[in-house]
Design an enzyme around this catalytic site. Structure first.
Site, PDB file in Angstrom:
ATOM      1  CG  ASP A 137      -1.987   1.018   1.250  1.00  0.00           C
ATOM      2  OD1 ASP A 137      -3.006   0.902   0.542  1.00  0.00           O
ATOM      3  OD2 ASP A 137      -1.799   2.004   1.988  1.00  0.00           O
TER       4      ASP A 137
ATOM      5  CG  HIS B 189      -5.779  -3.152  -0.107  1.00  0.00           C
ATOM      6  ND1 HIS B 189      -5.192  -2.641  -1.246  1.00  0.00           N
ATOM      7  CD2 HIS B 189      -5.274  -2.412   0.928  1.00  0.00           C
ATOM      8  CE1 HIS B 189      -4.386  -1.647  -0.933  1.00  0.00           C
ATOM      9  NE2 HIS B 189      -4.415  -1.502   0.391  1.00  0.00           N
TER      10      HIS B 189
END
Length: 308
Positions: free
Chosen positions: A98, A286
Site C-alpha cells: 500500500d 487488498h
C-alpha cells in the site's frame, strides 16, 4: 523476534527485528503498522534472512511530528536510509504494501545505491507524470474523491477516531469488496466501507492490536502521508518519468478493489520497471500479506533467493 527503539535522523523509531542473513526491510501501508508483517517477519527469518519491520513515521511507537510537512516523500525515504545506516546495512531489499509500496518504489528510485531489490504489493509503481496523482484522481472522480477528502486536517481525523474498532472492522473487512472511492455528500469515507465484522483472516486479538495502537496515536500521522501528495509531486521533478532499475517484483490480490482501477498501470509495469522479475497474482483482497501469508512469503523467498 525482537523489538528495538532507536533514533533515526532525530526521529524515534520502533523496529521489529528477526533472523540473520541478507537484509530485508518491510514497509507497512495506511492504517497498519509493523504488526501487519507478523507472518513474514517470522517466516523470512526462518528462511535465512535478517528482517526489519519498522513502524513508519506517524505510526505505532515511532514518532509522529505535528507538522504535516514533515511527512514528504523525502522525509520518508530518508527514514528508510537512516534505518539502514543505523544498522550499518549497505544494501537491502525493500518490500512495501500500500503506501509502503509507494515508499519502497521511491526508495529504489532515489537511492538505488542502497537497494538490492524492491517488491511492491497492491500498489504498482507509478512514474511521475506532468500533473500530480491527486490532480489526476480529482479530475477523474471529482472533489469528493476520498484522497481529496483526506487533505483537510480535522474531518477525516475525527471520523476515523470516532469508533476505532468499527473503523478497523470496516477498513480491514472491505479489502475484497468493490467500493466507491467518492465520499458521499455530507458523509465520510467510512460510509463506503460498511462494518461487516471481523474478516476470517483476522483474529479478535489481531483486531485488538490495531485498535489499541490507533486509540493511542490517533490517525493524523497516517493521514499526513496523503497531505503531502501535491508537495511530493513538486519535490520529485528531477525523477520525471524515471524508471526503477533494481530487480523488482509486484504482488497483488485479484479481489482487491483497487486493482480494477490500477489494471492498466499493472500491465504497463515492464515499461517503467525494466528488471521486473514477475507479477504474482494471489486470490486475495487488498491486505494480501495478511490474508494469504504463506503464498506471499513463498513469492518473496523465491524472489530473494535468486540473488542470494
Amino acid at each position: 523476534m525482537n523489538k528495538r527503539s532507536l533514533v533515526v535522523g532525530g526521529l524515534r523509531m520502533n523496529v521489529v527485528e528477526a533472523g540473520t542473513g541478507p537484509d530485508v526491510v518491510l514497509l507497512h501501508g495506511f492504517l497498519n503498522h509493523s504488526y501487519s508483517w507478523r507472518h513474514q517477519v517470522r517466516d523470512l527469518a526462518a528462511a535465512g534472512y535478517h528482517v526489519l519491520a519498522p513502524d513508519l513515521r506517524g505510526y505505532g511507537e515511532t514518532g509522529s511530528p505535528r507538522d504535516a510537512g514533515q511527512y514528504s516523500v523525502l522525509h520518508l525515504v530518508g527514514d528508510v536510509v537512516g534505518l539502514l545506516d543505523a544498522y550499518r546495512i549497505e544494501r537491502a531489499t525493500v518490500v512495501g504494501h500500500d503506501w509502503g509500496s509507494v515508499l519502497a518504489w521511491n526508495t529504489a528510485l532515489m537511492r538505488p545505491d542502497r537497494v538490492r531489490g524492491v517488491v511492491g504489493m497492491s500498489v504498482p509503481y507509478v512514474p511521475r507524470g506532468d500533473v500530480s496523482l491527486l490532480t489526476t484522481m480529482r479530475e477523474r472522480f471529482g472533489d469528493s474523491f476520498y484522497m481529496q477528502y483526506f487533505q483537510e486536517p480535522g474531518p477525516a481525523d475525527r471520523e476515523l477516531a470516532r469508533d476505532v474498532p468499527a473503523t478497523f472492522r470496516g477498513v480491514l473487512g472491505s479489502g475484497s469488496q468493490p467500493w466507491d472511492p467518492v465520499v458521499p455528500e455530507g458523509g465520510g469515507w467510512l460510509d463506503r466501507l460498511p462494518d461487516k465484522g471481523i474478516p476470517d483472516w483476522l483474529s479478535p486479538a489481531d483486531l485488538d492490536t490495531y485498535v489499541a495502537a490507533f486509540e493511542r496515536t490517533g490517525f493524523t500521522g497516517a493521514l499526513n502521508w496523503y497531505r503531502n501528495m501535491e508537495r511530493n509531486h513538486e519535490l520529485t521533478a528531477a525523477w520525471q518519468h524515471a524508471p526503477i532499475q533494481a530487480p523488482a517484483l509486484f504482488i497483488y490480490g485479484t479481489r482487491d478493489a483497487f486493482s480494477r482501477y490500477a489494471s492498466a498501470l499493472i500491465d504497463d509495469l515492464p515499461s517503467h520497471v525494466p528488471d521486473l522479475r514477475g507479477v504474482v497474482r494471489i486470490d486475495a483482497g487488498h491486505w494480501v500479506q495478511q490474508e494469504r501469508p504463506d503464498e506471499v512469503t513463498a513469492a518473496l523467498v523465491d524472489f530473494l533467493d535468486r540473488d542470494r
